[in-house]
Design an enzyme around this catalytic site. Structure first.
Site, PDB file in Angstrom:
ATOM      1  N   LYS A 274      46.737  45.267  43.001  1.00 41.75           N
ATOM      2  CA  LYS A 274      45.339  44.991  42.660  1.00 41.75           C
ATOM      3  C   LYS A 274      44.493  45.048  43.928  1.00 41.75           C
ATOM      4  CE  LYS A 274      42.285  41.137  41.256  1.00 41.75           C
ATOM      5  NZ  LYS A 274      42.172  39.768  40.720  1.00 41.75           N
ATOM      6  N   ASP A 279      35.452  40.045  44.653  1.00 42.14           N
ATOM      7  CA  ASP A 279      35.408  39.542  43.281  1.00 42.14           C
ATOM      8  C   ASP A 279      34.386  38.411  43.173  1.00 42.14           C
ATOM      9  OD1 ASP A 279      35.814  38.749  40.699  1.00 42.14           O
ATOM     10  OD2 ASP A 279      37.817  37.894  41.040  1.00 42.14           O
ATOM     11  N   LYS A 286      31.244  33.614  39.601  1.00 41.36           N
ATOM     12  CA  LYS A 286      31.996  32.494  40.166  1.00 41.36           C
ATOM     13  C   LYS A 286      31.045  31.486  40.789  1.00 41.36           C
ATOM     14  CE  LYS A 286      36.251  34.887  41.526  1.00 41.36           C
ATOM     15  NZ  LYS A 286      37.154  34.115  40.663  1.00 41.36           N
ATOM     16  N   ASP A 297      40.714  39.590  47.541  1.00 38.27           N
ATOM     17  CA  ASP A 297      41.174  39.964  46.208  1.00 38.27           C
ATOM     18  C   ASP A 297      41.750  41.390  46.163  1.00 38.27           C
ATOM     19  OD1 ASP A 297      41.655  38.849  43.735  1.00 38.27           O
ATOM     20  OD2 ASP A 297      39.790  39.605  42.841  1.00 38.27           O
ATOM     21  N   ASP A 356      35.268  37.688  34.755  1.00 40.26           N
ATOM     22  CA  ASP A 356      35.997  37.299  35.977  1.00 40.26           C
ATOM     23  C   ASP A 356      37.509  37.507  35.833  1.00 40.26           C
ATOM     24  OD1 ASP A 356      36.333  36.384  38.519  1.00 40.26           O
ATOM     25  OD2 ASP A 356      36.016  34.259  38.046  1.00 40.26           O
ATOM     26  N   GLU A 358      39.127  40.144  35.727  1.00 40.20           N
ATOM     27  CA  GLU A 358      39.001  41.599  35.922  1.00 40.20           C
ATOM     28  C   GLU A 358      40.282  42.233  36.444  1.00 40.20           C
ATOM     29  OE1 GLU A 358      38.285  39.476  38.218  1.00 40.20           O
ATOM     30  OE2 GLU A 358      39.268  40.426  39.930  1.00 40.20           O
ATOM     31  N   ARG A 360      43.400  41.965  35.569  1.00 40.77           N
ATOM     32  CA  ARG A 360      44.262  42.516  34.515  1.00 40.77           C
ATOM     33  C   ARG A 360      43.666  43.783  33.921  1.00 40.77           C
ATOM     34  NH1 ARG A 360      43.876  36.836  31.452  1.00 40.77           N
ATOM     35  NH2 ARG A 360      43.532  36.188  33.600  1.00 40.77           N
TER      36      ARG A 360
END
Ligand code: BES
Ligand code: MN
Ligand code: ZN
Length: 503
Positions: A274, A279, A286, A297, A356, A358, A360
């Protein structure tokens, strides 16, 4: 990335510690002033000079304690550095690595340019010489790492540490020591790359930046490298991946690296990382606290690049594919909105209840893309859930797998690397939490077992092969004052590949 730092050199040696002509010889002392065996040699040569000093109370051997001695009688080294090892009975992996780290930092801070370190001779339960040397190289590199690229004036050591020689007790151990040295260096270099990429802020480390880094690696080590842009991903139908980057003006990149070190017919290991370069959460924004850490991230993707660096250096006889979906998750007029439904490359539709979640969404298309390589195993790495940090903290990465032998293989590599994992359940019972009345599934499963439902989501795209997922949200970086990437789980991945190469 430009590397102007002087590369620290490592080597192996056997021989009496008192006869080493060096700026500094480093020896260990256990708690209770018990001398390690190289310290005994120095003590004998110097007619009990060390024991006398220890009796005087200058040092007790507690973990972390240090004492630098000058002109020790009958010892050829200019200085002798004593390192506290803690209790002998508790001298396991962590204490060993901590002692090496303390030695490396003390050598740097006291201005020694080179040294012979005998801590590598001290036995660690169930570990061999190659392990000791390998871990010593990794731990020393780790301890001396600094990220100074973003400072206007780099902090220069007065006399930089240039060379560390690790001692092995007997001539016959030199070969094992050399193996440990070679592997340790490759792993340390991979960890350094992952750290540098993680620590580089998101205004510099963009998806395109990562793609260029991959291309550079490919050039240096002869990997295949293909970078899919927005249009190429659209053609493939990567609707889930592409939806995440829509709120950003940084174009998404889907990076494909291939190392063909094995036989033509050998099924590859596919590593998927990933790489959200920042993020913010998207429209499900967030909260501000700690949002600055979300440049990390992309750590899963950084670890894949780090593992490839080591793979290239070691020229492992394996086929390995790296897949790195990379984009930025920001709120904007074009961004995903809660309630939006996207179609993944697999054809399955996803109701995005929280923008959020995201990670996956980008991973699921990468997992589908992985099918074309007819993989022997797929391992994905992702800073996927805050829930994972709540469950396990910062010590192990969470391991999920749809195949027990693969899980055991990873557990074994994690133990050898001392880059630990803890297995979590992937039971079907949890799948219910992902039900959607509108689409094939929702992208979140509610508060209970958040890291497990995230893994369950991914498992729906990994049915065609043996697959494992590592949630590295707690292990890939440290937050707060000690903010920085750890380079995990590069060591675990390289150990996994080394094990397979030795089969
Ligand atoms: N990148 C985060 C996970 C994360 C959080 C990593 C904190 C490291 C520290 C991920 O994209 C995310 O935001 N996950 C959400 C999922 C939730 C909305 C179901 C989370 O964990 O809060
Ligand atoms: Mn997120
Ligand atoms: Zn994320």
């Amino acid at each position: 990335m430009e590397n102007k730092e002087i590369e620290l050199e490592f080597s192996i040696k056997s021989g009496a510690p008192e006869k080493q002509r060096t700026a500094c010889v480093v020896v260990g002392v256990f708690d209770g002033r018990k001398l390690s065996s190289p310290a005994v040699d120095i003590d004998r040569a110097s007619d009990g000079y060390l024991s006398e000093i220890l009796r005087g109370g200058d040092m007790d051997g507690k973990a972390g304690a240090t004492l630098l001695l000058h002109r020790v009688p009958n010892v050829l080294a200019e200085r002798v550095l004593l390192i506290g090892l803690g209790k002998e009975r508790e001298f396991h992996e962590k204490a060993y690595r901590d002692a090496i780290a303390t030695a490396a930092k003390t050598l740097r801070d006291t201005g020694s340019m080179e040294a012979v370190v005998t801590l590598s001779e001290i036995p660690v339960r169930k570990r061999d010489v190659a392990w000791n040397v390998k871990q010593a190289v990794i731990a020393a590199h780790d301890a001396l790492y600094r990220f100074e690229r973003m400072k206007s004036k780099p902090q220069e050591a007065r006399r930089p540490l240039k060379r560390i020689t690790f001692a092995v007790s007997r001539r016959g151990e030199r070969k094992a020591g050399e193996t440990g040295l070679t592997q340790g260096l490759a792993i340390a270099h991979g960890i350094k790359l992952a750290k540098d990429l993680g620590n580089t802020p998101s205004n510099v480390c963009t998806p395109d930046y990562l793609a260029n880094e991959a291309k550079q690696l490919a050039q240096t080590y002869g990997f295949g490298c293909e970078v899919l842009d927005q249009a190429a991903c659209e053609k493939l139908g990567m609707g889930a991946f592409l939806s995440v980057g829509k709120g950003s003006d940084k174009p998404p990149r889907f990076i494909v690296l291939t190392h063909e070190g094995g036989d033509k017919g050998d099924k590859p290991v596919v590593l998927v990382g990933k790489a959200i370069t920042f993020d913010a959460g998207g429209i499900s924004l967030k909260p501000p606290a700690d949002m600055d850490e979300m440049n990390y991230d992309m750590s899963g993707g950084g670890a894949v690049l780090g593992a490839f660096r080591a793979l290239g250096e070691l020229k492992l006889p394996l086929n390995v594919v790296g897949l790195i979906p990379s984009c930025e998750n920001l709120p904007d007029a074009h961004a995903n909105k809660p309630g939006d439904i996207v179609t993944s490359m697999s054809g399955q539709t996803i109701e995005i209840l929280n923008t959020d979640a995201e990670g996956r969404l980008i991973l699921c298309d990468a997992l589908t893309y992985a099918e074309r390589f007819d993989p022997d195993a797929v391992i994905d790495l992702a800073t996927l859930t805050g829930a994972c940090v709540i469950a396990l903290g910062a010590h192990p990465s969470a391991l999920f797998a749809n195949h027990d032998p693969l899980a055991r293989e990873i557990e074994h590599a994690a133990d050898a690397a001392w880059d630990r994992v803890w297995r979590m359940p992937l039971w079907d019972d949890y799948q219910e939490q992902l039900k959607s009345s509108i689409a094939d599934m929702a992208n979140i499963g509610g508060r209970p077992a958040g890291s497990i439902t995230a893994a369950c989501f991914l498992s729906r795209f990994a049915k065609k092969y043996h697959w494992a997922h590592l949630d590295i949200a707690g292990t890939a970086y440290k937050g707060g004052r000690e903010k920085g990437s750890t380079g995990r789980p590069v060591s675990l991945l390289v150990h996994f590949l080394l094990d397979r190469a030795q089969e």
